[in-house]
Write a protein that holds these residues in place. Sequence first.
Motif, PDB file in Angstrom:
ATOM      1  N   TYR A   1      15.988 103.210  44.766  1.00 41.96           N
ATOM      2  CA  TYR A   1      15.837 101.934  44.072  1.00 41.96           C
ATOM      3  C   TYR A   1      14.699 101.182  44.732  1.00 41.96           C
ATOM      4  N   TYR A   2      14.048 100.341  43.938  1.00 41.69           N
ATOM      5  CA  TYR A   2      12.800  99.719  44.373  1.00 41.69           C
ATOM      6  C   TYR A   2      12.736  98.247  43.987  1.00 41.69           C
TER       7      TYR A   2
ATOM      8  N   GLY B   1       7.062 102.242  40.422  1.00 43.28           N
ATOM      9  CA  GLY B   1       6.032 103.031  39.768  1.00 43.28           C
ATOM     10  C   GLY B   1       4.852 103.355  40.670  1.00 43.28           C
ATOM     11  N   ARG B   2       4.769 102.698  41.825  1.00 38.24           N
ATOM     12  CA  ARG B   2       3.667 102.960  42.750  1.00 38.24           C
ATOM     13  C   ARG B   2       4.146 103.570  44.068  1.00 38.24           C
ATOM     14  N   PHE B   3       5.346 103.195  44.495  1.00 35.49           N
ATOM     15  CA  PHE B   3       5.894 103.678  45.762  1.00 35.49           C
ATOM     16  C   PHE B   3       7.038 104.645  45.483  1.00 35.49           C
TER      17      PHE B   3
ATOM     18  N   TYR C   1      10.617 108.949  54.195  1.00 38.44           N
ATOM     19  CA  TYR C   1       9.215 108.709  53.878  1.00 38.44           C
ATOM     20  C   TYR C   1       9.074 107.610  52.835  1.00 38.44           C
ATOM     21  N   LEU C   2       7.929 106.973  52.877  1.00 41.00           N
ATOM     22  CA  LEU C   2       7.562 106.034  51.818  1.00 41.00           C
ATOM     23  C   LEU C   2       6.134 106.377  51.402  1.00 41.00           C
ATOM     24  N   GLN C   3       6.004 107.011  50.252  1.00 41.80           N
ATOM     25  CA  GLN C   3       4.697 107.315  49.691  1.00 41.80           C
ATOM     26  C   GLN C   3       4.227 106.107  48.909  1.00 41.80           C
ATOM     27  N   MET C   4       3.063 105.590  49.283  1.00 44.08           N
ATOM     28  CA  MET C   4       2.538 104.381  48.657  1.00 44.08           C
ATOM     29  C   MET C   4       1.226 104.716  47.960  1.00 44.08           C
ATOM     30  N   ASP C   5       1.203 104.605  46.664  1.00 43.34           N
ATOM     31  CA  ASP C   5       0.023 104.885  45.850  1.00 43.34           C
ATOM     32  C   ASP C   5      -0.443 103.611  45.156  1.00 43.34           C
TER      33      ASP C   5
END
Length: 123
Positions: free
Chosen positions: A59-60, A66-68, A80-84
């Motif tokens: 959950y965000y 939509g970005r992380f 992990y936290l992928q951040m785009d």
Amino acid sequence: QVQLVESGGGLVQAGGSLRLSCAASGRTFSSYSMGWFRQAVGKEREFVAGISWKTGSTYYADSVKGRFTISRDNAQNTRYLQMDSLKPEDTAVYYCAATPLLSGRSVLEYSYWGQGTQVTVSS
């Protein structure tokens, strides 16, 4: 007791990506839900993303949806936290935290915290 250590922060241009890691040691980390929070200068610490220990559901916060992407590797005791598509407003110190609850969005629900890692997004 759970010890958490974040890594992966740094300086990136707007639109770029970073992946944060949170390595855990101590008690069985797989029984703790995990959250990522951030705190910008002069602002309160805010929830970013979470993952439930039991179901693996994620959950965000609306600001990063939509970005992380938050994920886990139980074998490595790492989250992990992928951040785009990073934006300048994502600039903050990012913290990982652990809670025995199934989920949580409040800092008050988390028992263990890492030391934080700085993420700076330039425009």
